[in-house]
Design a protein around this motif. Structure first.
Motif, PDB file in Angstrom:
ATOM      1  N   THR A  27       0.825  -1.208   0.000  1.00 55.17           N
ATOM      2  CA  THR A  27       0.000   0.000   0.000  1.00 55.17           C
ATOM      3  C   THR A  27       0.860   1.258   0.000  1.00 55.17           C
ATOM      4  O   THR A  27       0.544   2.240  -0.677  1.00 55.17           O
ATOM      5  N   PHE A  28       1.949   1.222   0.747  1.00 50.19           N
ATOM      6  CA  PHE A  28       2.860   2.360   0.804  1.00 50.19           C
ATOM      7  C   PHE A  28       3.462   2.628  -0.575  1.00 50.19           C
ATOM      8  O   PHE A  28       3.619   3.778  -0.989  1.00 50.19           O
ATOM      9  N   ARG A  29       3.777   1.569  -1.298  1.00 48.88           N
ATOM     10  CA  ARG A  29       4.320   1.745  -2.645  1.00 48.88           C
ATOM     11  C   ARG A  29       3.289   2.394  -3.561  1.00 48.88           C
ATOM     12  O   ARG A  29       3.600   3.294  -4.350  1.00 48.88           O
ATOM     13  N   TYR A  30       2.035   1.932  -3.443  1.00 45.72           N
ATOM     14  CA  TYR A  30       0.971   2.509  -4.275  1.00 45.72           C
ATOM     15  C   TYR A  30       0.825   4.000  -3.987  1.00 45.72           C
ATOM     16  O   TYR A  30       0.723   4.819  -4.905  1.00 45.72           O
ATOM     17  N   VAL A  31       0.825   4.361  -2.702  1.00 49.09           N
ATOM     18  CA  VAL A  31       0.692   5.767  -2.312  1.00 49.09           C
ATOM     19  C   VAL A  31       1.862   6.590  -2.848  1.00 49.09           C
ATOM     20  O   VAL A  31       1.687   7.706  -3.346  1.00 49.09           O
ATOM     21  N   SER A  32       3.066   6.030  -2.762  1.00 45.29           N
ATOM     22  CA  SER A  32       4.268   6.765  -3.157  1.00 45.29           C
ATOM     23  C   SER A  32       4.365   6.982  -4.654  1.00 45.29           C
ATOM     24  O   SER A  32       4.914   7.994  -5.113  1.00 45.29           O
ATOM     25  N   TYR A  33       3.835   6.043  -5.437  1.00 42.58           N
ATOM     26  CA  TYR A  33       4.001   6.114  -6.886  1.00 42.58           C
ATOM     27  C   TYR A  33       2.720   6.491  -7.635  1.00 42.58           C
ATOM     28  O   TYR A  33       2.674   6.413  -8.857  1.00 42.58           O
ATOM     29  N   SER A  34       1.682   6.896  -6.917  1.00 41.86           N
ATOM     30  CA  SER A  34       0.423   7.264  -7.581  1.00 41.86           C
ATOM     31  C   SER A  34       0.274   8.784  -7.628  1.00 41.86           C
ATOM     32  O   SER A  34      -0.719   9.342  -7.147  1.00 41.86           O
ATOM     33  N   ALA A  35       1.266   9.437  -8.195  1.00 40.03           N
ATOM     34  CA  ALA A  35       1.243  10.903  -8.267  1.00 40.03           C
ATOM     35  C   ALA A  35       0.059  11.420  -9.064  1.00 40.03           C
ATOM     36  O   ALA A  35      -0.374  12.565  -8.894  1.00 40.03           O
ATOM     37  N   GLN A  36      -0.489  10.588  -9.953  1.00 38.41           N
ATOM     38  CA  GLN A  36      -1.605  11.035 -10.782  1.00 38.41           C
ATOM     39  C   GLN A  36      -2.929  11.013 -10.021  1.00 38.41           C
ATOM     40  O   GLN A  36      -3.922  11.597 -10.470  1.00 38.41           O
ATOM     41  N   SER A  37      -2.958  10.366  -8.856  1.00 36.36           N
ATOM     42  CA  SER A  37      -4.190  10.283  -8.068  1.00 36.36           C
ATOM     43  C   SER A  37      -4.391  11.554  -7.243  1.00 36.36           C
ATOM     44  O   SER A  37      -3.414  12.225  -6.889  1.00 36.36           O
ATOM     45  N   PRO A  38      -5.628  11.894  -6.928  1.00 37.78           N
ATOM     46  CA  PRO A  38      -5.883  13.053  -6.059  1.00 37.78           C
ATOM     47  C   PRO A  38      -5.184  12.872  -4.716  1.00 37.78           C
ATOM     48  O   PRO A  38      -5.150  11.764  -4.167  1.00 37.78           O
ATOM     49  N   PHE A  39      -4.652  13.951  -4.176  1.00 39.01           N
ATOM     50  CA  PHE A  39      -3.907  13.839  -2.922  1.00 39.01           C
ATOM     51  C   PHE A  39      -4.803  13.353  -1.788  1.00 39.01           C
ATOM     52  O   PHE A  39      -4.340  12.620  -0.896  1.00 39.01           O
ATOM     53  N   ALA A  40      -6.070  13.742  -1.796  1.00 36.82           N
ATOM     54  CA  ALA A  40      -6.987  13.304  -0.735  1.00 36.82           C
ATOM     55  C   ALA A  40      -7.079  11.783  -0.694  1.00 36.82           C
ATOM     56  O   ALA A  40      -7.134  11.175   0.387  1.00 36.82           O
ATOM     57  N   GLU A  41      -7.090  11.170  -1.881  1.00 42.13           N
ATOM     58  CA  GLU A  41      -7.136   9.704  -1.950  1.00 42.13           C
ATOM     59  C   GLU A  41      -5.840   9.099  -1.416  1.00 42.13           C
ATOM     60  O   GLU A  41      -5.855   8.126  -0.661  1.00 42.13           O
ATOM     61  N   ARG A  42      -4.721   9.676  -1.798  1.00 39.42           N
ATOM     62  CA  ARG A  42      -3.424   9.186  -1.322  1.00 39.42           C
ATOM     63  C   ARG A  42      -3.306   9.361   0.194  1.00 39.42           C
ATOM     64  O   ARG A  42      -2.773   8.483   0.888  1.00 39.42           O
ATOM     65  N   ASP A  43      -3.798  10.477   0.697  1.00 39.91           N
ATOM     66  CA  ASP A  43      -3.727  10.741   2.127  1.00 39.91           C
ATOM     67  C   ASP A  43      -4.590   9.752   2.904  1.00 39.91           C
ATOM     68  O   ASP A  43      -4.211   9.290   3.990  1.00 39.91           O
ATOM     69  N   ARG A  44      -5.747   9.418   2.343  1.00 43.06           N
ATOM     70  CA  ARG A  44      -6.620   8.440   2.993  1.00 43.06           C
ATOM     71  C   ARG A  44      -5.934   7.086   3.065  1.00 43.06           C
ATOM     72  O   ARG A  44      -5.970   6.401   4.102  1.00 43.06           O
TER      73      ARG A  44
END
Length: 220
Positions: A27-44
């Motif tokens: 999950t941490f990898r997904y958050v770190s490399y999903s720059a195209q996703s909205p930050f709110a989603e990454r923060d969640r």
């Protein structure tokens, strides 16, 4: 019967520990490399990572409690069942402390509890190493393989501390992203800290593998 139950639990917790680490890292990898996703989603999802990280903390406490309880019941540590009972009570109290610290993590009290928790781990690592080197319990009937396991367990704990240190830059940068929004530079920092933390995590897995080998091989 109790020995068999504790031994099965001791083994099962190891699988629980490794499984939790894999979920966290994925999950941490997904958050770190999903720059195209909205930050709110990454923060969640990042908040979810911190919640799942609790399972690693539980596993560490459980392994400590189960391991030392088994050592006492097998006669490797003085006191037998009485010592095992004290260790069990201590492990339950430690679990409660870990949970309270997590629930209060955003408050000043939670931050103080977390600071104390980190400091206590340094003390515990030093005690484990001291036992492994016969500086503590030199007269105990503890075989070499078990003292080696305690040293390796201290190394696992040290890796956990190393991961936290590697993530300091992550949390600082994450706070900036929350205030100002992500950009190419902050996303690059997040990816870099992921790689650094994962490198330490791989070393942690190596030490856990060594623990398993020593447990099965039992070198004299």
């Amino acid at each position: 019967m109790l020995l068999h139950v504790l031994m099965v639990a001791h083994i099962a917790v190891l699988g629980y520990w490794l499984g939790s680490e894999l979920v966290i890292n994925s999950t941490f990898r997904y958050v770190s490399y999903s720059a195209q996703s909205p930050f709110a989603e990454r923060d969640r999802l990042m908040d979810h990572v911190m919640t799942v990280d609790q399972h690693v903390r539980y596993a560490l406490v459980l392994q400590f409690g189960l391991g030392f309880s088994l050592a006492a019941l097998y006669g490797y540590v003085p006191g037998g069942a009485a010592t095992a009972g004290v260790i069990g009570i201590f492990a339950v109290a430690w679990l409660i402390y870990v949970e309270v610290t997590h629930r209060l993590r955003h408050s000043p009290t939670g931050k103080s509890l977390a600071t104390f928790d980190r400091g206590s781990r340094y003390v515990l690592m030093a005690v484990l190493v001291a036992i492994g080197l016969h500086l503590i319990g030199g007269g105990w009937s503890m075989p070499f393989w078990l003292r080696l396991k305690l040293g390796l367990f201290a190394c696992v704990m040290a890796c956990g501390v190393g991961i936290r240190l590697a993530l300091i830059s992550h949390f600082r940068t994450w706070a900036v992203m929350a205030r100002e929004g992500p950009n190419d530079h902050t996303n690059a920092v997040i990816r870099k800290t992921y790689v650094q933390a994962t490198s330490v995590l791989v070393l942690l897995w190596v030490f856990i593998a060594a623990l398993v080998v020593v447990s099965v091989w039992k070198p004299m």
